[in-house]
Design an enzyme around this catalytic site. Structure first.
Site, PDB file in Angstrom:
ATOM      1  N   ARG A 199       1.858  -4.501   6.568  1.00 26.44           N
ATOM      2  CA  ARG A 199       1.170  -3.456   5.811  1.00 26.44           C
ATOM      3  C   ARG A 199       1.887  -2.128   6.017  1.00 26.44           C
ATOM      4  NH1 ARG A 199      -5.065  -2.246   4.539  1.00 26.44           N
ATOM      5  NH2 ARG A 199      -4.641  -0.624   3.045  1.00 26.44           N
TER       6      ARG A 199
ATOM      7  N   GLU B  77     -11.938  -5.275  -4.985  1.00 30.58           N
ATOM      8  CA  GLU B  77     -12.543  -3.940  -4.846  1.00 30.58           C
ATOM      9  C   GLU B  77     -11.821  -2.897  -5.717  1.00 30.58           C
ATOM     10  OE1 GLU B  77     -11.784  -5.912  -2.019  1.00 30.58           O
ATOM     11  OE2 GLU B  77     -13.885  -6.546  -2.123  1.00 30.58           O
ATOM     12  N   ASN B  78     -10.600  -3.231  -6.184  1.00 24.99           N
ATOM     13  CA  ASN B  78      -9.819  -2.239  -6.941  1.00 24.99           C
ATOM     14  C   ASN B  78     -10.391  -1.943  -8.327  1.00 24.99           C
ATOM     15  OD1 ASN B  78      -6.576  -3.266  -5.597  1.00 24.99           O
ATOM     16  ND2 ASN B  78      -7.924  -1.611  -4.944  1.00 24.99           N
TER      17      ASN B  78
ATOM     18  N   HIS C  69       2.943   2.986  -8.857  1.00 22.21           N
ATOM     19  CA  HIS C  69       2.770   1.542  -9.042  1.00 22.21           C
ATOM     20  C   HIS C  69       4.037   0.919  -9.634  1.00 22.21           C
ATOM     21  CE1 HIS C  69      -1.246   1.883  -7.694  1.00 22.21           C
ATOM     22  NE2 HIS C  69      -1.713   2.502  -8.759  1.00 22.21           N
TER      23      HIS C  69
ATOM     24  N   GLU D 199       1.169 -12.692  12.758  1.00 25.67           N
ATOM     25  CA  GLU D 199       1.641 -11.516  13.487  1.00 25.67           C
ATOM     26  C   GLU D 199       1.520 -10.324  12.535  1.00 25.67           C
ATOM     27  OE1 GLU D 199       2.467 -11.307  16.640  1.00 25.67           O
ATOM     28  OE2 GLU D 199       2.137 -13.450  16.917  1.00 25.67           O
TER      29      GLU D 199
ATOM     30  N   GLY E 140       0.130   5.261  -4.517  1.00 25.00           N
ATOM     31  CA  GLY E 140      -0.481   6.501  -4.995  1.00 25.00           C
ATOM     32  C   GLY E 140       0.072   7.704  -4.244  1.00 25.00           C
TER      33      GLY E 140
ATOM     34  N   SER F  48      -7.059  -5.964  -5.682  1.00 30.86           N
ATOM     35  CA  SER F  48      -8.152  -6.596  -4.937  1.00 30.86           C
ATOM     36  C   SER F  48      -9.430  -6.629  -5.769  1.00 30.86           C
ATOM     37  CB  SER F  48      -8.400  -5.837  -3.631  1.00 30.86           C
ATOM     38  OG  SER F  48      -9.100  -4.642  -3.910  1.00 30.86           O
TER      39      SER F  48
ATOM     40  N   ARG G  28      -0.069   8.643 -10.538  1.00 32.45           N
ATOM     41  CA  ARG G  28      -0.160   7.458  -9.669  1.00 32.45           C
ATOM     42  C   ARG G  28       0.527   6.249 -10.290  1.00 32.45           C
ATOM     43  NH1 ARG G  28      -3.749   7.266  -5.574  1.00 32.45           N
ATOM     44  NH2 ARG G  28      -4.189   5.073  -5.964  1.00 32.45           N
TER      45      ARG G  28
ATOM     46  N   ASP H 158       0.822  -1.215   0.000  1.00 31.07           N
ATOM     47  CA  ASP H 158       0.000   0.000   0.000  1.00 31.07           C
ATOM     48  C   ASP H 158       0.856   1.265   0.000  1.00 31.07           C
ATOM     49  OD1 ASP H 158      -2.297   1.488   0.060  1.00 31.07           O
ATOM     50  OD2 ASP H 158      -2.593   1.305   2.221  1.00 31.07           O
TER      51      ASP H 158
ATOM     52  N   ARG I   1      -5.282  -1.746   8.694  1.00 24.48           N
ATOM     53  CA  ARG I   1      -6.389  -2.622   8.276  1.00 24.48           C
ATOM     54  C   ARG I   1      -5.839  -3.845   7.567  1.00 24.48           C
ATOM     55  NH1 ARG I   1      -8.290   2.314   6.609  1.00 24.48           N
ATOM     56  NH2 ARG I   1      -7.377   2.073   4.538  1.00 24.48           N
TER      57      ARG I   1
HETATM   58  C1  FPP Z   1      -2.159   0.132  -3.222  1.00 28.49           C
HETATM   59  O1  FPP Z   1      -1.608   1.430  -3.206  1.00 28.49           O
HETATM   60  C2  FPP Z   1      -1.551  -0.599  -4.296  1.00 28.49           C
HETATM   61  C3  FPP Z   1      -2.224  -1.196  -5.315  1.00 28.49           C
HETATM   62  C4  FPP Z   1      -3.689  -1.199  -5.432  1.00 28.49           C
HETATM   63  C5  FPP Z   1      -1.487  -1.857  -6.385  1.00 28.49           C
HETATM   64  C6  FPP Z   1      -0.328  -2.681  -5.949  1.00 28.49           C
HETATM   65  C7  FPP Z   1       0.487  -2.900  -7.117  1.00 28.49           C
HETATM   66  C8  FPP Z   1       1.813  -2.828  -7.150  1.00 28.49           C
HETATM   67  C9  FPP Z   1       2.696  -2.664  -5.988  1.00 28.49           C
HETATM   68  C10 FPP Z   1       2.435  -2.937  -8.469  1.00 28.49           C
HETATM   69  C11 FPP Z   1       3.377  -4.041  -8.562  1.00 28.49           C
HETATM   70  C12 FPP Z   1       2.779  -5.328  -8.625  1.00 28.49           C
HETATM   71  C13 FPP Z   1       2.657  -6.033  -9.728  1.00 28.49           C
HETATM   72  C14 FPP Z   1       2.546  -7.470  -9.574  1.00 28.49           C
HETATM   73  C15 FPP Z   1       2.651  -5.455 -11.072  1.00 28.49           C
HETATM   74  P1  FPP Z   1      -2.546   2.670  -3.492  1.00 28.49           P
HETATM   75  O2  FPP Z   1      -2.527   2.925  -4.951  1.00 28.49           O
HETATM   76  O3  FPP Z   1      -3.891   2.406  -2.909  1.00 28.49           O
HETATM   77  O4  FPP Z   1      -1.802   3.796  -2.726  1.00 28.49           O
HETATM   78  P2  FPP Z   1      -2.480   5.014  -1.957  1.00 28.49           P
HETATM   79  O5  FPP Z   1      -3.256   4.427  -0.804  1.00 28.49           O
HETATM   80  O6  FPP Z   1      -1.314   5.822  -1.515  1.00 28.49           O
HETATM   81  O7  FPP Z   1      -3.350   5.733  -2.957  1.00 28.49           O
END
Ligand code: FPP
Length: 249
Positions: free
Chosen positions: A195, A74-75, A44, A214, A30, A72, A40, A27, A201
Site C-alpha cells: 500500500r 465504498e468508493n 487516476h 507480508e 487524488g 471498492s 483528481r 492509493d 490500512r
Molecule cells: C485511490 O486513490 C484510488 C482509487 C480509488 C482508484 C484507483 C484507480 C486507478 C489507479 C486507476 C487505474 C485503474 C484502472 C483499472 C482504470 P485516491 O483517489 O483515494 O487518492 P487520495 O487518497 O490521494 O485521494
C-alpha cells in the site's frame, strides 16, 4: 542517500524466493493530482499508467499473479463525477490494455460484484475476460466494486444455499470450501500486499486471503510508484522471516 539504480536492485533479487502473488492498494491518486493543481481525474489516469508499469515488471519477473484494488464497494460514495470518470477510465483501460495482455499472454481476472457496475464496464470486462481466458503466463486481477467483507458475505450465501439444497452439512464447511467460494478461488493467497501513499490500512482488501500476507507500506503516491519501487518492495519481502504462526526451528 542516492536511490539505488534499477539494475542494481534487480541484481539483488533472489529469483528462487519471489512472491507468487502480489496485491496492491493503488492509493494516492487524488493527492498526486492535487499537489500538481490538477483535477483528481488526472491522478487516476496517471494511476493507470503506474498499473501498466507494475504489470510489466511482474510479467518480466514471472510473478504469477498481480491483484490490484481499482474501485471498492465504498468508493460509490465519491462524487458522481469522479465515479463516472473512474468507470470510463476502466473501460478505456480494458480496451487499451488488450494488446499488452495478448502480447504478454496475461489472463485478466475480476474480483468483486458485478451488480451495480454500468453495462459498458461489464461488456468491456466480459470481452477482455473471454479474450484472455486461455493465457497462462500471468493473471492480472482487477478488483472493481470489490470489498473483502462483501466477498465473504457472497461466499457464506453460496455455502448456505448449498446446505439448503442438501449438498453440504455444517461440519463439512472447512477453510478450503470457503476459499473455493471466493473470487480468488484456485489462486495462491497474496504473499505480499503493498500500500503506497502513507496510509497504514488494509481497507477491506482481500481480508481472508491476506491473513499471512507480508505488508509493505511506503510514502510514495501510487502514480509515482515505479518499477524501482516495486523491486524495493519485493526485496524487502525477501528479507522477511515468514513463519505462518509456527516457531522457527
Ligand atoms: C485511490 O486513490 C484510488 C482509487 C480509488 C482508484 C484507483 C484507480 C486507478 C489507479 C486507476 C487505474 C485503474 C484502472 C483499472 C482504470 P485516491 O483517489 O483515494 O487518492 P487520495 O487518497 O490521494 O485521494
Amino acid at each position: 542517500m542516492k536511490p539505488e539504480r534499477y539494475d542494481d536492485l534487480l541484481a539483488q533479487l533472489d529469483p528462487t524466493r519471489l512472491p507468487r502473488h502480489i496485491a496492491v492498494i493503488m492509493d494516492g491518486n487524488g493527492r498526486w493530482a492535487t499537489r500538481r493543481h490538477l483535477p483528481r481525474s488526472a491522478g487516476h489516469k496517471a494511476g493507470a499508467e503506474a498499473l501498466r508499469r507494475a504489470t510489466e515488471l511482474c510479467r518480466e519477473l514471472h510473478i504469477g499473479c498481480l491483484s490490484v484494488y481499482a474501485f471498492s464497494t465504498e468508493n460509490w460514495s465519491r462524487p458522481a463525477e469522479e465515479v463516472g470518470f473512474l468507470m470510463r477510465l476502466l473501460v478505456e483501460y480494458l480496451h487499451s490494455e488488450r494488446s499488452l495482455l495478448r502480447q504478454q499472454q496475461i489472463r485478466l481476472g475480476f474480483l468483486g460484484r458485478r451488480d451495480g457496475l454500468p453495462a459498458e464496464v461489464l461488456r468491456a470486462l466480459d470481452e477482455t475476460l473471454a479474450e484472455t481466458a486461455s493465457y497462462q503466463e500471468m493473471q492480472l486481477n482487477l478488483a472493481v466494486n470489490y470489498g473483502g467483507r462483501d466477498e465473504l458475505r457472497r461466499a457464506v450465501q453460496a455455502l448456505v444455499a448449498e446446505a439448503a439444497a442438501g449438498r453440504l452439512t455444517a461440519a463439512e464447511v472447512d477453510e478450503a470450501k470457503i476459499s473455493a467460494q471466493l473470487d480468488t478461488a484456485g489462486l495462491p493467497d497474496p504473499d505480499l500486499l503493498i500500500r503506497p501513499s502513507g496510509e497504514l490500512r488494509i481497507s477491506n482488501f482481500l481480508l481472508w486471503q491476506g491473513a499471512y500476507s507480508e505488508l509493505y507500506f511506503c510514502d510514495k503516491l501510487w502514480p509515482d510508484f515505479g518499477k524501482r519501487d516495486l523491486l524495493a518492495a519485493i526485496l524487502e519481502y525477501q528479507k522477511r522471516d515468514r513463519r505462518f504462526g509456527a516457531v522457527k526451528r
